[in-house]
Write a protein that holds these residues in place. Structure first.
Motif, short mmCIF file in Angstrom:
data_model
loop_
_atom_site.label_atom_id
_atom_site.label_comp_id
_atom_site.label_asym_id
_atom_site.label_seq_id
_atom_site.Cartn_x
_atom_site.Cartn_y
_atom_site.Cartn_z
N GLY A 27 0.98 -1.14 -0.01
CA GLY A 27 0.01 0.07 0.02
C GLY A 27 0.82 1.47 -0.04
O GLY A 27 2.23 1.25 0.31
N LEU A 31 13.68 11.99 5.76
CA LEU A 31 14.89 12.27 6.70
C LEU A 31 14.43 13.01 8.02
O LEU A 31 15.45 12.88 9.11
CB LEU A 31 15.55 13.30 5.62
CG LEU A 31 16.86 13.72 5.95
CD1 LEU A 31 18.03 12.60 6.18
CD2 LEU A 31 17.53 14.92 5.05
N SER A 87 12.77 14.90 1.17
CA SER A 87 11.26 14.94 1.57
C SER A 87 11.43 14.81 3.08
O SER A 87 12.16 14.09 3.80
CB SER A 87 10.56 13.52 1.21
OG SER A 87 9.33 13.85 1.91
P1 GDP Z 1 5.15 3.72 -0.31
O1 GDP Z 1 4.52 2.35 -0.22
O2 GDP Z 1 6.50 3.40 -1.17
O3 GDP Z 1 4.22 4.59 -0.73
O4 GDP Z 1 5.51 3.94 1.12
P2 GDP Z 1 4.52 4.08 2.52
O5 GDP Z 1 3.23 4.40 2.06
O6 GDP Z 1 5.10 3.25 3.38
O7 GDP Z 1 4.96 5.43 3.04
C1 GDP Z 1 5.79 5.78 4.12
C2 GDP Z 1 5.34 6.35 5.19
O8 GDP Z 1 5.96 7.62 5.18
C3 GDP Z 1 3.86 6.85 5.13
O9 GDP Z 1 3.10 7.14 6.00
C4 GDP Z 1 4.08 8.49 4.47
O10 GDP Z 1 3.03 9.31 4.96
C5 GDP Z 1 5.28 8.64 5.46
N1 GDP Z 1 6.13 9.66 4.69
C6 GDP Z 1 6.47 9.74 3.43
N2 GDP Z 1 7.49 10.70 3.29
C7 GDP Z 1 7.79 11.38 4.40
C8 GDP Z 1 8.57 12.17 5.01
O11 GDP Z 1 9.34 12.77 4.14
N3 GDP Z 1 8.63 12.28 6.30
C9 GDP Z 1 7.81 11.63 7.28
N4 GDP Z 1 7.97 11.84 8.44
N5 GDP Z 1 6.96 10.73 6.79
C10 GDP Z 1 6.83 10.61 5.33
#
Ligand code: GDP
Length: 424
Positions: free
Chosen positions: A39, A333, A413
């Motif tokens: 997801g 980060l 990010s």
């Molecule tokens: P995907 O499957 O690659 O889209 O990854 P996920 O859905 O597992 O995304 C990783 C999580 O990190 C999600 O809860 C995002 O909202 C969150 N997220 C994405 N970029 C950042 C960021 O730069 N900082 C933080 N703190 N959370 C992030």
């Protein structure tokens, strides 16, 4: 202009956020592989959403969301997802489903679960979404293409043939209830009526759109290390996670993919079984897991706690290379701001030999991480918009990673929402 957004590692790198962000400037977002087994998490003005099948552009009115032929299409899950959006005031997205996509059948999901049960301790850690049985059947040429739902004779004949085959397995290998042919046919009729308004010829649509100068984003699921050819076989997924596969799974010419944005997270996480060299355990892992992502590192589909580790330069260098990276988006980060020192895995020690080349699986199992520690920046970097405004140690961390992976980090990010992005 066609761009791909893909993962460098085990998935969960934050591709959803990057795709959602880039979709602002795009016209079409295409899923080209995988299914509802992983997801993407997206945070925007409507709230926080976990998408499994829908492309991460569905929140914009101007986007057409495309399910490509390479996808494992779970029709009830797709429609649940659409309902979940519209129930929460997101406008009904424009959706186009490839007539060449294949359907995840109810028995694929059952067989996935039965096989994991049979393997017990030796299981692959499948999400039991039916993905492996689905792709096995696709390549064994007994899958159901969406187009076949609209040809009643073919459908009936195929249902009879496949039911007979699957029932042998169900009876003699798994000792489970058999498939009822009539019930299966009824289910497929229901599926046909659900998808009918959205089905079309995706490759022609994309060809015309590209010719007309539209911006098309290909959205990958999982990451390089889960690719069945180039990943940690057999602890991989069943469809290719590489940008190159975007050409096949969407039906576009390979040379039209002009930009490959590979998403790399500032630390590592993985779900499921398999070698994970920079993995950490105990309190150290718990703390990173709790602080990680946006509200902790737990599976978007399963809710399972993710395995945690430090950034792995060896895996990420390999992951970026296989994707054909033009740009790295370095994500999450901000989460590392609590650490005094940040460990990074810069090489592997395999039986006393130090290497920065990612090996085949049996060697990977023996690899020990070579760790270097970088000074932390000990502050919150969310809200920062310019690269120069990041703390010096934070920039050093980014530049250290960039040197070790050998690909340009063009986006950083520093938070979960669309605007938390620093361009370099
Ligand atoms: P995907 O499957 O690659 O889209 O990854 P996920 O859905 O597992 O995304 C990783 C999580 O990190 C999600 O809860 C995002 O909202 C969150 N997220 C994405 N970029 C950042 C960021 O730069 N900082 C933080 N703190 N959370 C992030």
């Amino acid at each position: 202009m066609i761009k791909a957004v893909v993962g460098a590692n085990w998935g969960d790198e934050g591709k959803g956020k990057i795709t959602d962000m880039l979709a602002q400037e795009a016209d079409i977002v295409v899923r080209f592989q995988g299914g509802a087994n992983a997801g993407h998490t997206i945070v925007n003005k409507y709230g926080k959403f976990a998408l499994h099948t829908l492309p991460s552009g569905v929140f914009y009115d101007h986007i057409t969301s495309v399910i490509g032929n390479g996808v494992a299409l779970n029709i009830p899950i797709l429609f649940d997802e659409i309902k979940n959006l519209t129930d929460r005031n997101v406008p009904m997205p424009k959706i186009l489903i490839s007539d060449r996509a294949q359907i995840v059948m109810p028995y694929h999901i059952l067989l996935d679960a039965y096989e994991e049960e049979r393997l017990a301790g030796k299981s692959y850690g499948s999400t039991k979404s039916g993905i492996a049985p689905f792709y096995s059947d696709k390549y064994a040429k007994i899958g159901f293409q969406v187009s076949e739902l609209f040809d009643e004779d073919t459908l009936r004949e195929k249902v009879a043939k496949v039911t007979a085959m699957k029932n042998v397995l169900l009876e003699h290998l798994y000792h489970k209830p058999l498939i009822d042919e009539k019930e299966l046919l009824d289910t497929l009729h229901t599926y046909r009526d659900m998808v009918a308004p959205y089905v079309g010829d995706v490759s022609t649509f994309l060809y015309e759109a590209n010719k007309a100068g539209k911006t098309i984003l290909l959205e990958g699921q999982l990451g390089t290390l889960k690719d069945p050819d180039h990943g940690i076989y057999p602890m991989v997924t069943s469809s290719s996670t590489l940008a190159a596969y975007g050409a096949i799974g969407a039906g576009i010419p390979p040379y039209e993919i002009k930009q490959v944005i590979t998403v790399c997270k500032a630390y590592s996480s993985a779900v499921g079984a398999g070698a994970f060299v920079s993995e950490i355990f105990g309190d150290e892992a718990d703390e990173l897991r709790r602080r990680g992502g946006d509200g902790g590192e737990y599976g978007a589909t399963t809710g399972r706690p993710r395995r945690m580790g430090w950034f792995d330069c060896v895996a990420s260098k390999y992951g970026c290379r296989l994707q054909g990276t033009t740009d790295v988006a370095f994500t999450v980060l901000d989460v590392l701001g609590y650490l005094d020192e940040i460990p990074v895995c810069t090489a592997y020690d395999i039986d006393g030999e130090i290497t920065t080349d990612f090996p085949v699986t049996y060697k990977l199992e023996k690899a020990k991480p070579v760790i270097e520690k970088l000074p932390g920046w000990k502050c919150d970097i969310r809200g920062i918009k310019k690269y120069e405004d990041l703390p010096e140690n934070c920039r050093k961390y980014i530049e250290f990673v960039e040197d070790h992976i050998g690909f340009k980090i063009t986006m950083v990010s520093n938070g979960p929402s669309r605007d938390d992005i620093i361009y370099r």
